[in-house]
Design a protein around this motif. Structure first.
Motif, PDB file in Angstrom:
ATOM      1  N   CYS A 136       0.835  -1.209   0.000  1.00 56.31           N
ATOM      2  CA  CYS A 136       0.000   0.000   0.000  1.00 56.31           C
ATOM      3  C   CYS A 136       0.866   1.254   0.000  1.00 56.31           C
ATOM      4  N   LEU A 137       1.918   1.239   0.824  1.00 56.66           N
ATOM      5  CA  LEU A 137       2.828   2.380   0.871  1.00 56.66           C
ATOM      6  C   LEU A 137       3.522   2.586  -0.471  1.00 56.66           C
ATOM      7  N   LEU A 138       3.976   1.494  -1.082  1.00 58.33           N
ATOM      8  CA  LEU A 138       4.674   1.592  -2.364  1.00 58.33           C
ATOM      9  C   LEU A 138       3.739   2.086  -3.467  1.00 58.33           C
ATOM     10  N   PHE A 139       2.497   1.616  -3.469  1.00 55.17           N
ATOM     11  CA  PHE A 139       1.549   2.050  -4.495  1.00 55.17           C
ATOM     12  C   PHE A 139       1.258   3.536  -4.376  1.00 55.17           C
ATOM     13  N   VAL A 140       1.079   4.021  -3.151  1.00 53.67           N
ATOM     14  CA  VAL A 140       0.772   5.439  -2.966  1.00 53.67           C
ATOM     15  C   VAL A 140       1.949   6.303  -3.383  1.00 53.67           C
ATOM     16  N   ILE A 141       3.175   5.869  -3.054  1.00 48.44           N
ATOM     17  CA  ILE A 141       4.364   6.674  -3.353  1.00 48.44           C
ATOM     18  C   ILE A 141       4.734   6.624  -4.834  1.00 48.44           C
ATOM     19  N   PHE A 142       4.734   5.426  -5.428  1.00 49.27           N
ATOM     20  CA  PHE A 142       5.257   5.259  -6.779  1.00 49.27           C
ATOM     21  C   PHE A 142       4.179   5.125  -7.861  1.00 49.27           C
ATOM     22  N   ILE A 143       2.966   4.698  -7.488  1.00 47.12           N
ATOM     23  CA  ILE A 143       1.885   4.576  -8.473  1.00 47.12           C
ATOM     24  C   ILE A 143       0.630   5.248  -7.906  1.00 47.12           C
ATOM     25  N   PRO A 144       0.684   6.550  -7.666  1.00 47.99           N
ATOM     26  CA  PRO A 144      -0.437   7.234  -7.007  1.00 47.99           C
ATOM     27  C   PRO A 144      -1.743   7.177  -7.792  1.00 47.99           C
ATOM     28  N   GLN A 145      -1.661   6.995  -9.123  1.00 45.77           N
ATOM     29  CA  GLN A 145      -2.898   6.913  -9.895  1.00 45.77           C
ATOM     30  C   GLN A 145      -3.722   5.680  -9.522  1.00 45.77           C
ATOM     31  N   ILE A 146      -3.066   4.688  -8.940  1.00 46.55           N
ATOM     32  CA  ILE A 146      -3.768   3.507  -8.432  1.00 46.55           C
ATOM     33  C   ILE A 146      -3.911   3.594  -6.914  1.00 46.55           C
ATOM     34  N   GLY A 147      -2.859   3.995  -6.227  1.00 49.47           N
ATOM     35  CA  GLY A 147      -2.847   3.989  -4.765  1.00 49.47           C
ATOM     36  C   GLY A 147      -3.711   5.039  -4.111  1.00 49.47           C
ATOM     37  N   ILE A 148      -4.036   6.112  -4.852  1.00 45.55           N
ATOM     38  CA  ILE A 148      -4.894   7.177  -4.318  1.00 45.55           C
ATOM     39  C   ILE A 148      -6.277   7.064  -4.941  1.00 45.55           C
ATOM     40  N   ASP A 149      -7.309   7.090  -4.115  1.00 42.49           N
ATOM     41  CA  ASP A 149      -8.691   7.045  -4.598  1.00 42.49           C
ATOM     42  C   ASP A 149      -9.040   8.409  -5.190  1.00 42.49           C
ATOM     43  N   PRO A 150      -9.228   8.508  -6.518  1.00 42.14           N
ATOM     44  CA  PRO A 150      -9.439   9.811  -7.146  1.00 42.14           C
ATOM     45  C   PRO A 150     -10.749  10.480  -6.742  1.00 42.14           C
ATOM     46  N   GLY A 151     -11.716   9.700  -6.359  1.00 41.54           N
ATOM     47  CA  GLY A 151     -13.006  10.277  -5.980  1.00 41.54           C
ATOM     48  C   GLY A 151     -12.976  11.019  -4.661  1.00 41.54           C
ATOM     49  N   PHE A 152     -12.035  10.644  -3.790  1.00 39.88           N
ATOM     50  CA  PHE A 152     -11.998  11.240  -2.450  1.00 39.88           C
ATOM     51  C   PHE A 152     -10.628  11.811  -2.100  1.00 39.88           C
ATOM     52  N   ASN A 153      -9.632  11.609  -2.982  1.00 43.88           N
ATOM     53  CA  ASN A 153      -8.266  12.049  -2.723  1.00 43.88           C
ATOM     54  C   ASN A 153      -7.746  11.462  -1.403  1.00 43.88           C
ATOM     55  N   SER A 154      -8.055  10.195  -1.186  1.00 42.70           N
ATOM     56  CA  SER A 154      -7.627   9.495   0.021  1.00 42.70           C
ATOM     57  C   SER A 154      -6.908   8.213  -0.378  1.00 42.70           C
ATOM     58  N   TRP A 155      -6.223   7.604   0.559  1.00 39.27           N
ATOM     59  CA  TRP A 155      -5.469   6.391   0.273  1.00 39.27           C
ATOM     60  C   TRP A 155      -6.395   5.199   0.056  1.00 39.27           C
ATOM     61  N   ARG A 156      -6.042   4.355  -0.935  1.00 42.13           N
ATOM     62  CA  ARG A 156      -6.697   3.059  -1.085  1.00 42.13           C
ATOM     63  C   ARG A 156      -5.669   1.943  -1.313  1.00 42.13           C
ATOM     64  N   GLY A 157      -4.410   2.327  -1.559  1.00 40.01           N
ATOM     65  CA  GLY A 157      -3.337   1.352  -1.690  1.00 40.01           C
ATOM     66  C   GLY A 157      -3.591   0.329  -2.770  1.00 40.01           C
ATOM     67  N   ILE A 158      -3.547  -0.957  -2.410  1.00 40.42           N
ATOM     68  CA  ILE A 158      -3.747  -2.040  -3.388  1.00 40.42           C
ATOM     69  C   ILE A 158      -5.205  -2.462  -3.474  1.00 40.42           C
ATOM     70  N   PHE A 159      -6.085  -1.734  -2.794  1.00 40.87           N
ATOM     71  CA  PHE A 159      -7.496  -2.112  -2.731  1.00 40.87           C
ATOM     72  C   PHE A 159      -8.344  -1.214  -3.633  1.00 40.87           C
ATOM     73  N   PRO A 160      -9.524  -1.683  -4.037  1.00 36.43           N
ATOM     74  CA  PRO A 160     -10.321  -0.927  -5.015  1.00 36.43           C
ATOM     75  C   PRO A 160     -10.880   0.393  -4.505  1.00 36.43           C
ATOM     76  N   THR A 161     -11.168   0.507  -3.210  1.00 36.97           N
ATOM     77  CA  THR A 161     -11.705   1.750  -2.658  1.00 36.97           C
ATOM     78  C   THR A 161     -11.077   2.023  -1.297  1.00 36.97           C
ATOM     79  N   LYS A 162     -11.244   3.247  -0.821  1.00 35.64           N
ATOM     80  CA  LYS A 162     -10.734   3.620   0.496  1.00 35.64           C
ATOM     81  C   LYS A 162     -11.440   2.858   1.608  1.00 35.64           C
TER      82      LYS A 162
END
Length: 411
Positions: A136-162
């Motif tokens: 989850c940490l790696l996705f948010v840091i290096f692949i934010p388009q997946i790791g960050i939930d665009p609808g809420f601008n919150s973390w979702r990491g490797i999961f589909p929603t926050k």
């Protein structure tokens, strides 16, 4: 050779737990969680592989598995009701596929309970969740388009929603807290896992998950420190906690608009207050047997009525108990509730009689199941980590106490 086979089996178990919990591949293979379920063939193949391997491993130790199988009849009765619902399902083909998935998921839970002790199961889960935390940490840091939930601008990491991230790490926090308090090895690592899980819940901005995290923590302390006290101490403390909890609940309801507004929420619980009355109307149309397992939300005319009424894309009832009633009617609902309540009171009784990790974990996990299904749907769901651990927790506790009873009888 024996060590190699044991290691290979542990790798299979770890990988399967990761699959049921949520893998780093999800975001890539679904194009950032945008691909529809019907296009996720690879996941169906992976789940099918876990069913086949679990069955094969069960066959190698069938006597022990048969013994574990017999320890709780309500789980298997519930699976039987789900299978029978094929005959009254709105779409029998969908129900058949879902029942196969549910049966395979239950078999993996049976395999866990028969193969590993409770502590071994939870340690494997802890390793898996530690990997999930890092990913989850790696996705948010290096692949934010997946790791960050665009609808809420919150973390979702490797999961589909926050919300899925929040729910997963409430479970993670419960496991790390349990192992840290009841174990003696690597306690600082386990406490780090607990704290990190709490931080990820905060970063997910899921208010429900944060509340559940707090409740689970307090509940564990109550179960671990208070339930085994003498009645003259236990009853006043439990009365005080219950009174405080009820008062806090009513205060939260009365000040709901103000409190939820502070965290950017509304008092309708993101549309659930409008959703649940319509769901209850649909339940009223088929109250006894329901619409068939796993079929109601698959573009049925009844679910279309709900979508038109609430004016948002509803994936489920956002309440596991309502979804269970929709699927299997009052029949299935009562089978589940009776089994659940029996195990709940049995866990409390066993903690009072002889405080053990098995009974404490069962009570903690049943509490988690109640909380996670008040605003989400994780009851009796195929390919679900929650259902795997529900089956494993109940059967593991039953096996433990069966063994202890045999020891007492032999004395």
């Amino acid at each position: 050779m024996r060590k190699f086979l044991i290691s290979a089996e542990q790798i299979f178990t770890f990988t399967s737990l990761m699959l049921y919990s949520g893998t780093p591949l999800d975001g890539f293979l679904t194009d950032g969680f945008t691909v529809k379920e019907g296009d996720r063939i690879i996941f169906r193949l992976l789940y099918t592989l876990t069913y086949i391997v679990s069955l094969s491993l069960i066959a190698l130790r069938w006597k022990k598995v048969t013994y574990a199988f017999s320890k709780d009849k309500f789980i298997w009765l519930l699976i039987g009701v789900s299978a029978l619902s094929i005959f009254w399902s709105l779409d029998p083909d969908i129900t058949v596929r879902r029942v196969i998935g549910l049966s395979g998921t239950t078999i993996f839970g049976l395999y866990l309970a028969s193969r590993y002790t409770l502590k071994q199961q939870l340690k494997l889960c802890a390793y898996m969740l530690a990997v999930s935390i890092v990913m989850c940490l790696l996705f948010v840091i290096f692949i934010p388009q997946i790791g960050i939930d665009p609808g809420f601008n919150s973390w979702r990491g490797i999961f589909p929603t926050k919300n899925v991230l929040g729910k997963r790490f409430v479970l993670s926090a419960a496991i790390f807290l349990f192992l840290a308090i009841t174990g003696k090895e690597n306690s600082w690592v386990l406490w780090l896992g607990y704290i990190t899980s709490g931080v990820l819940i905060l970063l997910s901005q899921s208010a429900t998950s944060l509340l559940n995290f707090i409740i689970i923590t307090v509940a564990f302390i109550v179960y671990y420190r208070i339930l085994h006290l003498e009645y003259k101490v236990f009853i006043p403390i439990l009365t005080f906690i219950s009174t405080f909890g009820i008062a806090f609940y009513y205060w939260l309801i009365s000040e709901g608009d103000f409190i939820l507004g502070l965290v950017g929420k509304d008092a309708t619980l993101t549309g659930r207050a409008e959703l649940w009355p319509v769901v209850l109307e649909m339940i009223g149309k088929k109250p006894w047997l329901g619409y068939g397992y796993g079929v109601f939300w698959e573009k049925s005319s009844e679910s279309s009525i709900i979508l038109q009424t609430v004016q948002w894309d509803v994936p489920n009832a956002h309440n596991g108990f309502l979804d269970l009633w929709l699927s299997l009617g009052l029949l299935g609902f009562l089978v589940f509730i009776i089994g659940f309540v029996i195990n709940l009171f049995k866990a409390i009784y066993l903690i009072r009689r002889n405080q053990t990790s098995e009974s404490i974990w069962l009570l903690v996990y049943l509490t988690f199941m109640i909380l996670s299904n008040l605003t989400e749907s994780t009851l009796l769901v195929q390919n679900s980590m929650e259902w795997v651990l529900y089956v494993a927790a109940i059967l593991s506790s039953q096996l433990y106490y069966a063994r202890e009873s045999l020891k007492l009888e032999s004395i």
